[in-house]
Design a protein around this motif. Structure first.
Motif, mmCIF file in Angstrom:
data_model
loop_
_atom_site.group_PDB
_atom_site.id
_atom_site.type_symbol
_atom_site.label_atom_id
_atom_site.label_comp_id
_atom_site.label_asym_id
_atom_site.label_seq_id
_atom_site.Cartn_x
_atom_site.Cartn_y
_atom_site.Cartn_z
ATOM 1 N N ALA A 48 0.829 -1.205 0.000
ATOM 2 C CA ALA A 48 0.000 0.000 0.000
ATOM 3 C C ALA A 48 0.866 1.258 0.000
ATOM 4 C CB ALA A 48 -0.928 0.013 1.215
ATOM 5 N N LYS A 49 0.345 2.309 -0.589
ATOM 6 C CA LYS A 49 0.981 3.618 -0.548
ATOM 7 C C LYS A 49 0.349 4.415 0.596
ATOM 8 C CE LYS A 49 3.252 2.724 -4.368
ATOM 9 N NZ LYS A 49 4.720 2.463 -4.352
ATOM 10 N N THR A 50 1.165 4.880 1.531
ATOM 11 C CA THR A 50 0.661 5.640 2.671
ATOM 12 C C THR A 50 0.432 7.083 2.255
ATOM 13 O OG1 THR A 50 1.879 4.203 4.175
ATOM 14 C CG2 THR A 50 1.096 6.292 5.066
ATOM 15 N N VAL A 51 -0.763 7.591 2.569
ATOM 16 C CA VAL A 51 -1.183 8.915 2.117
ATOM 17 C C VAL A 51 -1.748 9.686 3.312
ATOM 18 C CG1 VAL A 51 -2.510 10.185 0.377
ATOM 19 C CG2 VAL A 51 -1.896 7.803 -0.033
ATOM 20 N N GLY A 52 -1.524 10.993 3.322
ATOM 21 C CA GLY A 52 -2.118 11.845 4.343
ATOM 22 C C GLY A 52 -3.324 12.593 3.808
ATOM 23 N N LEU A 53 -4.082 13.176 4.722
ATOM 24 C CA LEU A 53 -5.247 13.989 4.343
ATOM 25 C C LEU A 53 -5.159 15.393 4.939
ATOM 26 C CD1 LEU A 53 -8.326 11.562 4.456
ATOM 27 C CD2 LEU A 53 -7.492 12.859 2.492
ATOM 28 N N GLY A 54 -3.959 15.943 4.939
ATOM 29 C CA GLY A 54 -3.802 17.307 5.419
ATOM 30 C C GLY A 54 -3.557 17.373 6.916
ATOM 31 N N PRO A 55 -3.487 18.596 7.452
ATOM 32 C CA PRO A 55 -3.079 18.782 8.849
ATOM 33 C C PRO A 55 -4.173 18.545 9.876
ATOM 34 C CG PRO A 55 -3.506 20.909 7.820
ATOM 35 C CD PRO A 55 -3.661 19.877 6.733
ATOM 36 N N ARG A 56 -5.396 18.303 9.442
ATOM 37 C CA ARG A 56 -6.500 18.117 10.390
ATOM 38 C C ARG A 56 -6.862 16.640 10.501
ATOM 39 N NH1 ARG A 56 -6.764 22.131 7.271
ATOM 40 N NH2 ARG A 56 -7.773 20.904 5.643
ATOM 41 N N ILE A 57 -7.278 16.233 11.685
ATOM 42 C CA ILE A 57 -7.736 14.865 11.895
ATOM 43 C C ILE A 57 -9.216 14.788 11.539
ATOM 44 C CG2 ILE A 57 -8.045 13.004 13.557
ATOM 45 C CD1 ILE A 57 -5.144 13.620 12.930
ATOM 46 N N LEU A 58 -9.551 13.971 10.563
ATOM 47 C CA LEU A 58 -10.944 13.841 10.132
ATOM 48 C C LEU A 58 -11.629 12.706 10.888
ATOM 49 C CD1 LEU A 58 -10.566 14.222 6.253
ATOM 50 C CD2 LEU A 58 -10.846 15.992 7.988
#
Length: 251
Positions: free
Chosen positions: A220-230
């Motif tokens: 898997a490719k690890t990806v972020g979703l920006g600086p906020r925790i959703l």
């Protein structure tokens, strides 16, 4: 706009609708002979159908030549989502169908708050929600909700089915835009095919460090979703909207 129904009984210029949908069309909508509806075979082919008769809980039609549904994205996305508590999964499925997701696979992981309970009964309801959402938003297929996987190890075992696996982690990772651009780049001497993408989001408790490591080790490719925790019900929809936008499927 004509009403929309799914049936697999389309052959030689005729079609039949049975069961609850036929009852709805004839008794709730009070349709008449000569009226038209849209029929879809569940494989992204649609038909303009004219009602020719009513027989008990069936409706008979003549159909014009089928045409490809314009509602289906040119990628196939499977959402693996950590099993949330309460009724959050219902909303994830409902809105995920609207955003173009094809398959939904919930799973239990180390930090899941929810525990398995009456999963077969719940799965029947989840698939009913997916079907109703598909009708409402004009999908050309019937999205599928599978039974939940018992742990994250079972999730990782399925990664080899996909061209790209995106593991969304609160600790951040690679650029989603760049990963999708690389995955969509044409390969020399290869026929174009529909890109199969898996996206993975967590439950309320997120992922354990060893689960993130296991995902990466499995490809898997690890990806972020920006600086906020959703929140766990927000992240899957943000992911699906982002993937569809970056691949041109929300234009």
């Amino acid at each position: 706009m004509p009403h929309r129904y799914f049936t697999t009984e389309v052959c030689n210029g005729t079609a039949i609708l049975r069961g609850k949908d036929a009852h709805h069309l004839s008794h709730v909508m009070r349709a008449k002979i000569g009226e038209t509806v849209i029929l879809c075979d569940g494989k992204a082919i649609e038909y303009t159908a004219t009602i020719t008769g009513f027989v008990e809980d069936t409706v008979e039609f003549t159909v014009e030549e089928g045409y490809p549904s314009t509602a289906e994205p040119d990628i196939e996305v499977t959402l693996y989502t950590g099993y949330p508590k309460q009724n959050k999964l219902e909303d994830i499925i409902r809105h995920g169908v609207e955003l173009g997701c094809t398959h939904f696979i919930p799973f239990f992981s180390r930090y899941c708050v929810a525990a398995p309970k009456k999963e077969e009964q719940k799965n029947a309801r989840y698939n009913k929600i997916a079907v109703e959402a598909a009708k409402q938003c004009g999908r050309g297929i019937l999205p599928e909700v599978k039974m939940p996987l018992k742990n994250f190890h079972e999730v990782c075992k399925e990664f080899d089915q996909y061209d790209l696996v995106l593991f969304f982690y609160e600790c951040g990772g690679s650029s989603l835009r760049m990963l999708l651009e690389e995955a969509q780049a044409p390969l020399p001497c290869c026929n174009a095919k529909q890109l199969k993408i898996a996206v993975i989001t967590g439950s309320e408790g997120g992922f354990a460090a060893e689960e993130a490591e296991a995902a990466a080790n499995a490809g898997a490719k690890t990806v972020g979703l920006g600086p906020r925790i959703l929140r766990c019900e927000t992240a899957p929809l943000a992911v699906l909207a982002s993937v569809m936008t970056l691949t041109g499927n929300l234009e």
